[in-house]
Design a protein around this motif. Structure first.
Motif, mmCIF file in Angstrom:
data_model
loop_
_atom_site.group_PDB
_atom_site.id
_atom_site.type_symbol
_atom_site.label_atom_id
_atom_site.label_comp_id
_atom_site.label_asym_id
_atom_site.label_seq_id
_atom_site.Cartn_x
_atom_site.Cartn_y
_atom_site.Cartn_z
ATOM 1 N N THR A 264 0.836 -1.207 0.000
ATOM 2 C CA THR A 264 0.000 0.000 0.000
ATOM 3 C C THR A 264 0.867 1.252 0.000
ATOM 4 O O THR A 264 0.607 2.211 -0.743
ATOM 5 C CB THR A 264 -0.943 -0.005 1.212
ATOM 6 O OG1 THR A 264 -1.886 -1.075 1.062
ATOM 7 C CG2 THR A 264 -1.694 1.314 1.335
ATOM 8 N N TYR B 201 2.318 1.793 -3.495
ATOM 9 C CA TYR B 201 1.358 2.304 -4.472
ATOM 10 C C TYR B 201 0.918 3.724 -4.145
ATOM 11 O O TYR B 201 0.631 4.510 -5.053
ATOM 12 C CB TYR B 201 0.164 1.358 -4.588
ATOM 13 C CG TYR B 201 0.408 0.271 -5.615
ATOM 14 C CD1 TYR B 201 0.149 0.506 -6.969
ATOM 15 C CD2 TYR B 201 0.933 -0.962 -5.255
ATOM 16 C CE1 TYR B 201 0.394 -0.471 -7.923
ATOM 17 C CE2 TYR B 201 1.181 -1.942 -6.194
ATOM 18 C CZ TYR B 201 0.909 -1.696 -7.525
ATOM 19 O OH TYR B 201 1.163 -2.653 -8.480
ATOM 20 N N HIS C 112 -3.316 -0.999 -7.770
ATOM 21 C CA HIS C 112 -3.129 -1.317 -6.360
ATOM 22 C C HIS C 112 -4.218 -2.274 -5.872
ATOM 23 O O HIS C 112 -3.948 -3.256 -5.163
ATOM 24 C CB HIS C 112 -3.158 -0.024 -5.539
ATOM 25 C CG HIS C 112 -3.027 -0.225 -4.077
ATOM 26 N ND1 HIS C 112 -3.593 0.622 -3.154
ATOM 27 C CD2 HIS C 112 -2.414 -1.197 -3.339
ATOM 28 C CE1 HIS C 112 -3.328 0.199 -1.936
ATOM 29 N NE2 HIS C 112 -2.625 -0.901 -2.027
#
Length: 226
Positions: free
Chosen positions: A83, A86, A208
């Protein structure tokens, strides 16, 4: 396991590095895999010295770590790190799109459109789609004309290789990516800086989402096997 081919044009250490990098990108070497010098030297057909050099370079890139009682291994990422990657990619590539909307020439915009058209004709060929997608994002970055942004993205993109094969292996994702590229192009042609940044951030967010789903599926598979 599919292996990359050697190059006679590079020193052995650099060639070994390039080949191992390609195997990480293709998913032939996956997070957690051990990198044993003897085995790699035998497989790559070279001595241990250039293999050791390649492993050191991969470690400097953050792609390989040394694990106690294990040795060198391909680094693993957790969902939180994915996370973070991205999020940072969205910031950097969104900025690249915004700058490109201001600075890109007509020739550069035409090149981006041509690459995306090739992608639209290449569904079902993940390797070709990966290369065309790489070209699209590289051409957009060139059009942004910011060398410091380019350096920041280069480091990030190497870490993203740990995620393995391209999400464009999925037909639906490949088709959506082409549509998302077109949205970026529309904003670029209109010289809409904020629109280009927003479209690129949406494109990265969609990728993502696919990656997180892949992580969940892998975790579920591992639980079933254990």
């Amino acid at each position: 396991m599919k292996h990359s081919e050697p190059s006679a044009d590079l020193p052995q250490g650099q060639d070994a590095y390039r080949r191992l990098l390609a195997e990480i990108r293709a998913g032939s070497l996956v997070p957690g895999d051990r990198l044993l010098e003897v085995d790699l030297a035998r497989r790559l057909g070279i001595s241990r010295t250039p293999v050791r050099e390649a492993i050191r370079q991969l470690e400097a890139d953050g792609l390989v770590i040394h694990v106690a009682r294990v040795g060198a291994a391909v680094r693993s990422l957790d969902p939180g790190e994915v996370t973070e990657l991205y999020e940072m990619r969205g910031v950097l590539e969104g900025t690249a799109a915004r700058l490109a909307a201001r600075a890109a020439s007509v020739v550069e915009l035409d090149e981006l459109a041509a690459i995306n058209a090739e992608m639209a004709a290449g569904f079902g060929n993940p390797a070709r789609l990966y290369e065309l997608n790489r070209q699209f994002h590289a051409a957009l970055l060139d059009a942004a004309r910011n060398r410091y942004l380019a350096r920041s993205l280069a480091g990030l993109q190497k870490t993203l290789l740990l995620l393995g094969p391209t999400t464009l292996e999925e037909d639906e994702r490949a088709r959506n990516a082409v549509t998302e590229h077109e949205s970026v192009l529309t904003a670029l042609r209109a010289r809409d800086e904020l629109g280009a940044e927003s479209a690129m951030r949406a494109h990265v967010a969609a990728a993502h989402s696919i990656r997180l789903r892949q992580f969940r599926n892998r975790a579920a598979g591992a639980d079933l096997e254990s």
